[in-house]
Design a protein around this motif. Structure first.
Motif, PDB file in Angstrom:
ATOM      1  N   VAL A   1     -50.103 -11.531 -11.113  1.00 34.36           N
ATOM      2  CA  VAL A   1     -51.388 -10.897 -11.458  1.00 34.36           C
ATOM      3  C   VAL A   1     -51.411  -9.414 -11.098  1.00 34.36           C
ATOM      4  N   GLN A   2     -50.413  -8.933 -10.336  1.00 27.08           N
ATOM      5  CA  GLN A   2     -50.421  -7.529  -9.925  1.00 27.08           C
ATOM      6  C   GLN A   2     -50.393  -6.599 -11.134  1.00 27.08           C
ATOM      7  N   ALA A   3     -49.629  -6.978 -12.138  1.00 27.68           N
ATOM      8  CA  ALA A   3     -49.537  -6.141 -13.343  1.00 27.68           C
ATOM      9  C   ALA A   3     -50.562  -6.541 -14.401  1.00 27.68           C
ATOM     10  N   LYS A   4     -51.280  -7.612 -14.134  1.00 28.69           N
ATOM     11  CA  LYS A   4     -52.203  -8.157 -15.140  1.00 28.69           C
ATOM     12  C   LYS A   4     -53.603  -7.580 -15.009  1.00 28.69           C
ATOM     13  N   TRP A   5     -54.075  -7.371 -13.768  1.00 26.61           N
ATOM     14  CA  TRP A   5     -55.458  -6.933 -13.538  1.00 26.61           C
ATOM     15  C   TRP A   5     -55.494  -5.595 -12.817  1.00 26.61           C
ATOM     16  N   GLN A   6     -56.685  -4.951 -12.925  1.00 25.85           N
ATOM     17  CA  GLN A   6     -56.959  -3.748 -12.148  1.00 25.85           C
ATOM     18  C   GLN A   6     -58.458  -3.651 -11.920  1.00 25.85           C
ATOM     19  N   VAL A   7     -58.873  -2.729 -11.037  1.00 28.96           N
ATOM     20  CA  VAL A   7     -60.294  -2.551 -10.733  1.00 28.96           C
ATOM     21  C   VAL A   7     -61.045  -2.198 -12.007  1.00 28.96           C
ATOM     22  N   GLY A   8     -62.201  -2.884 -12.234  1.00 31.07           N
ATOM     23  CA  GLY A   8     -63.021  -2.657 -13.414  1.00 31.07           C
ATOM     24  C   GLY A   8     -62.826  -3.700 -14.487  1.00 31.07           C
ATOM     25  N   LYS A  55     -66.781  -8.946 -12.567  1.00 30.18           N
ATOM     26  CA  LYS A  55     -66.113  -7.653 -12.661  1.00 30.18           C
ATOM     27  C   LYS A  55     -65.357  -7.401 -11.362  1.00 30.18           C
ATOM     28  N   ILE A  56     -64.085  -6.953 -11.469  1.00 28.94           N
ATOM     29  CA  ILE A  56     -63.278  -6.686 -10.273  1.00 28.94           C
ATOM     30  C   ILE A  56     -63.722  -5.366  -9.645  1.00 28.94           C
ATOM     31  N   LEU A  57     -64.160  -5.441  -8.380  1.00 34.19           N
ATOM     32  CA  LEU A  57     -64.566  -4.245  -7.638  1.00 34.19           C
ATOM     33  C   LEU A  57     -63.433  -3.735  -6.745  1.00 34.19           C
ATOM     34  N   GLU A  58     -62.618  -4.667  -6.198  1.00 27.96           N
ATOM     35  CA  GLU A  58     -61.535  -4.306  -5.285  1.00 27.96           C
ATOM     36  C   GLU A  58     -60.342  -5.203  -5.583  1.00 27.96           C
ATOM     37  N   PHE A  59     -59.139  -4.605  -5.688  1.00 31.85           N
ATOM     38  CA  PHE A  59     -57.944  -5.360  -6.043  1.00 31.85           C
ATOM     39  C   PHE A  59     -56.769  -4.886  -5.188  1.00 31.85           C
ATOM     40  N   LYS A  60     -56.346  -5.738  -4.218  1.00 30.95           N
ATOM     41  CA  LYS A  60     -55.241  -5.396  -3.317  1.00 30.95           C
ATOM     42  C   LYS A  60     -54.276  -6.587  -3.251  1.00 30.95           C
ATOM     43  N   PRO A  61     -53.352  -6.695  -4.198  1.00 30.71           N
ATOM     44  CA  PRO A  61     -52.415  -7.833  -4.223  1.00 30.71           C
ATOM     45  C   PRO A  61     -51.556  -7.920  -2.961  1.00 30.71           C
ATOM     46  N   GLU A  62     -51.191  -6.752  -2.396  1.00 32.68           N
ATOM     47  CA  GLU A  62     -50.350  -6.762  -1.195  1.00 32.68           C
ATOM     48  C   GLU A  62     -51.061  -7.410  -0.013  1.00 32.68           C
ATOM     49  N   GLU A  63     -52.400  -7.367  -0.011  1.00 32.25           N
ATOM     50  CA  GLU A  63     -53.189  -8.015   1.040  1.00 32.25           C
ATOM     51  C   GLU A  63     -53.768  -9.344   0.576  1.00 32.25           C
ATOM     52  N   GLN A  64     -53.425  -9.705  -0.676  1.00 35.66           N
ATOM     53  CA  GLN A  64     -53.949 -10.928  -1.281  1.00 35.66           C
ATOM     54  C   GLN A  64     -55.480 -10.929  -1.230  1.00 35.66           C
ATOM     55  N   ARG A  65     -56.060  -9.840  -1.665  1.00 34.05           N
ATOM     56  CA  ARG A  65     -57.513  -9.663  -1.591  1.00 34.05           C
ATOM     57  C   ARG A  65     -58.049  -9.139  -2.916  1.00 34.05           C
ATOM     58  N   ILE A  66     -59.062  -9.892  -3.437  1.00 37.02           N
ATOM     59  CA  ILE A  66     -59.789  -9.467  -4.635  1.00 37.02           C
ATOM     60  C   ILE A  66     -61.279  -9.649  -4.353  1.00 37.02           C
ATOM     61  N   VAL A  67     -62.074  -8.600  -4.640  1.00 32.71           N
ATOM     62  CA  VAL A  67     -63.529  -8.676  -4.507  1.00 32.71           C
ATOM     63  C   VAL A  67     -64.124  -8.465  -5.888  1.00 32.71           C
ATOM     64  N   VAL A  68     -65.023  -9.369  -6.288  1.00 28.74           N
ATOM     65  CA  VAL A  68     -65.608  -9.312  -7.628  1.00 28.74           C
ATOM     66  C   VAL A  68     -67.134  -9.242  -7.531  1.00 28.74           C
ATOM     67  N   SER A  69     -67.756  -8.936  -8.692  1.00 30.20           N
ATOM     68  CA  SER A  69     -69.216  -8.804  -8.741  1.00 30.20           C
ATOM     69  C   SER A  69     -69.748  -9.435 -10.012  1.00 30.20           C
ATOM     70  N   ARG A  70     -70.839 -10.124  -9.865  1.00 32.88           N
ATOM     71  CA  ARG A  70     -71.557 -10.668 -11.029  1.00 32.88           C
ATOM     72  C   ARG A  70     -72.651  -9.715 -11.458  1.00 32.88           C
ATOM     73  N   LYS A  71     -73.314  -9.118 -10.469  1.00 29.31           N
ATOM     74  CA  LYS A  71     -74.466  -8.269 -10.806  1.00 29.31           C
ATOM     75  C   LYS A  71     -74.035  -7.003 -11.549  1.00 29.31           C
ATOM     76  N   ALA A  72     -72.745  -6.618 -11.392  1.00 27.65           N
ATOM     77  CA  ALA A  72     -72.261  -5.424 -12.101  1.00 27.65           C
ATOM     78  C   ALA A  72     -72.290  -5.627 -13.607  1.00 27.65           C
ATOM     79  N   LEU A  73     -72.314  -6.900 -14.038  1.00 33.03           N
ATOM     80  CA  LEU A  73     -72.378  -7.203 -15.475  1.00 33.03           C
ATOM     81  C   LEU A  73     -73.809  -7.436 -15.948  1.00 33.03           C
ATOM     82  N   LEU A  74     -74.771  -7.368 -15.052  1.00 36.12           N
ATOM     83  CA  LEU A  74     -76.172  -7.588 -15.408  1.00 36.12           C
ATOM     84  C   LEU A  74     -76.907  -6.262 -15.515  1.00 36.12           C
ATOM     85  N   PRO A  75     -77.933  -6.176 -16.364  1.00 35.21           N
ATOM     86  CA  PRO A  75     -78.723  -4.932 -16.455  1.00 35.21           C
ATOM     87  C   PRO A  75     -79.345  -4.604 -15.104  1.00 35.21           C
TER      88      PRO A  75
END
Length: 648
Positions: free
Chosen positions: A447-454, A507-527
């Motif tokens: 997934v390191q090459a598959k995803w990025q922040v945003g 929506k991906i807010l933080e992506f750190k594969p080396e730390e095995q850490r992903i932070v996502v948001s639902r409200k970022a996709l809401l008005p």
């Protein structure tokens, strides 16, 4: 012839008159029972008339009556009680007995004479005994130690009189005084002859948890539990009984403190001294398991000689408790590891009988090899596993899975068989470090090459926590959805919005594969409702709202459901007020002007007084246009109504 007979009769009469005594009430006389009549016994008391002893008499010094049962010719002591008008002498056997008893009682009181008492019955506080008269024996004076008073009923016991009053017929006696006098005599004899090293006979007096007190003859000695046997001693009550006669050896004697130490085991040779001369470290001995403790096992090699197998020396493998290996009564072979003559201790080893499985560990389980293990224990830090008996391994928490693990039981359970990869060998601590995840490809590399922040991704809700939710984005890849990123409106717990297993877009807010850490948001996709509110309530606009809460520093006015603004106390009225409650109450409908929109805090500032000013200005302009511009018109009926509403 007649003259001779008269002369003989006169001589006989003269002899009888010489034997006849003079009697008076109170005399104590020994008489002989002649016969039994209707009223009593006729007793010869060497008086001109025979005495009469009533069949029944009132008991002296006790309750009830005494009924006499006498034989003709029987000699008895009697006392003259009265001589009636007809010359009959009335007698009392009871009063004679009573008077004689008091002579003995007073001699016992004054001279320490020992009396024999017959115990009659138990009463409150002691016993009633017969010493010729009824006497009281207090419970505290029965023995030197408390006794069951019922044992003494109908028994004859030695006593001494400690109090006596003939007038009040009060007599108190003590058996304890007799016993203490005898004990004191025996004590002096024992003390005078006592020496260390003596073997003496004694009687078991008391049994405690720490030893046995033995009466050696007025002096007690202590047979400590450690001096009972060279071997292991269980309950002393199983070996001794009160009253047992035993033979003991005097091993210590302090005349000043009068403390005597006794020994039973020293009557026989010490088996320890012989044993340590016959064995050496490294020898194999056989013994019986006699006790299990959390720290190890006690083994009786022979009577009086015990060794300890520490829990760490029971097996090359992990042992939680000794009962997993042995039980009481087992016969085991063990190696002598240490002999401590001063402390009289022998350390034994059970596992040392067998080869050490760690001798060729690198050959059996090289780093990188795969092994099949059994899970022995799980904890918050990972899992402890058994590779083979005597060889343990550790699977750290982070090596259980590529995804974050909060509960080890979600991955492995106790006694489960799993395959793991050897990561490291720790000879010093005798432990292997293993990994489960190392046997599978690392999904984070994919997934390191598959995803990025945003990026927008889809995931499945796995766990709902107080601080947010864990969402599975791919196999073994989880992201954290914080509570604050679930919705724009406040959410107390994720369960208000989600259910486990629900699929959501994020929506991906933080992506750190080396730390095995992903932070996502639902409200970022809401008005963003704040942008809508800013459009609906721009700065300077005037709106109608309801007062929903009053506080010391102002009032909160609801503009629409879920949105309210603060009217500071300084913005409520033109005149200075000390509290919003002076002019407002909850539920009032008021007009407010938007005077502040705070993007950072997402808060709205309102003013009632500015809204009133504009309302007043608007009225004044309307009146000016109609040609009626006066001060009274400006503050007209409409403005007065608004002000009155504020003051209600």
């Amino acid at each position: 012839m007649l003259g001779v007979e008269n002369e003989k009769a006169m001589e006989l009469l003269h002899e009888n008159l010489e034997q006849i005594r003079m009697v008076r009430p109170g005399d104590l006389i020994k008489g002989k029972v002649i016969k039994k009549g209707d009223e009593g016994y006729f007793v010869n008391i060497n008086y001109k008339a025979e005495g009469i002893l009533p069949l029944r008499e009132r008991a002296q010094g006790r309750e009830g009556e005494v009924e006499h049962d006498l034989e003709e010719g029987e000699e008895i002591w009697v006392m003259v009680t009265r001589i009636d008008e007809q010359g009959y002498v009335w007698l009392s056997r009871e009063q004679a007995r009573y008077q004689g008893a008091w002579i003995d009682i007073e001699e016992s009181r004054d001279q320490g004479k020992v009396l024999t008492a017959k115990v009659k019955r138990k009463v409150k506080g002691g016993l009633i005994v017969d010493v010729g008269v009824n006497a009281f024996l207090p419970a505290s004076c029965v023995d030197v130690v408390p006794r069951n008073l019922d044992e003494f009923i109908d028994q004859s016991i030695p006593v001494k009189v400690i109090e006596a009053d003939r007038k009040t017929r009060n007599v108190i006696v003590s058996r304890r005084a007799v016993i203490e006098e005898e004990l004191a005599r025996r004590r002096q004899e024992t003390i005078a002859s006592l020496e260390v090293g003596q073997v003496r006979k004694g009687v078991v007096k008391n049994i405690t948890s720490f030893g046995v007190f033995v009466d050696l003859g007025g002096v007690d000695g202590l047979l400590h539990i450690s001096e009972v046997s060279w071997g292991k001693v269980g309950k002393l009550e199983d070996l001794f009984k009160k009253g047992d006669e035993i033979e003991v050896k005097v091993i210590a004697w302090d005349p000043e403190k009068e403390e005597i130490s006794l020994s039973l085991k020293r009557l026989t040779p010490d088996p320890w001294e012989r044993f340590v001369q016959e064995v050496k470290v490294g020898d194999i001995v056989k013994g019986k398991v006699v006790s299990l403790k959390e720290f190890g096992v006690f083994v009786e090699i022979e009577e009086g000689v015990e060794g300890l197998i520490h829990i760490s020396d029971l097996s090359w493998g992990y042992v939680k408790h000794p009962r997993e290996v042995v039980k009481v009564g087992d016969i085991v072979e063990a190696k002598i590891l240490e002999i401590d003559p001063e402390r009289r201790r022998i350390s034994l080893g059970l596992k040392q009988i067998f080869p050490d499985p760690w001798e060729n560990i690198e050959e059996k389980y090289p780093v990188g090899s795969t092994v099949r293990v059994r899970v022995n224990k799980v904890s918050t830090r990972g899992a402890l596993v058994e590779v083979e008996e005597g060889v343990e391994g550790r699977i750290p928490l982070e090596e259980l899975s590529w995804k974050r693990v909060t509960r080890v039981n979600d991955v492995v359970r106790r006694n489960q068989l799993v395959e793991a990869k050897v990561l490291a060998i720790d000879r010093e601590n005798r432990q292997l470090t293993l990994s489960l995840r190392a046997l599978r490809p690392n999904p984070w590399e994919e997934v390191q090459a598959k995803w990025q922040v945003g990026d927008i991704v889809e995931g499945k809700i796995q766990r709902l926590m107080n601080f947010g939710a864990f969402v599975e984005l791919a196999p073994e890849i989880e992201a954290l959805l914080p509570l604050s990123e679930i919705a724009w409106e406040p959410v107390k717990h994720p369960s208000q919005v989600f259910k486990k297993g629900q699929t959501v877009s994020l929506k991906i807010l933080e992506f750190k594969p080396e730390e095995q850490r992903i932070v996502v948001s639902r409200k970022a996709l809401l008005p963003d409702p704040w942008e809508i509110i800013k459009t609906r309530y721009p700065l300077g606009s005037i709106h109608e709202g309801k007062v929903v809460r009053l506080v010391d520093f102002g009032a909160f006015v609801e503009l629409e459901e879920g949105w309210d603004g603060l009217v500071h106390i300084s913005e409520i009225a033109e005149e200075r007020i000390s509290s919003p409650q002076e002019v407002l109450k909850e539920g009032d409908i008021v007009k407010v002007k938007v005077i502040k929109l705070d993007d950072a805090e997402r808060k709205i500032g309102l003013s009632i007084k500015q809204a009133l000013r504009e309302e007043e200005e608007k009225v004044r302009k309307e009146q000016a246009q109609e040609g009626r511009v006066t001060l009274g018109d400006v503050i007209g009926e409409k403005l007065a109504t608004i002000l009155n509403n504020l003051k209600k």
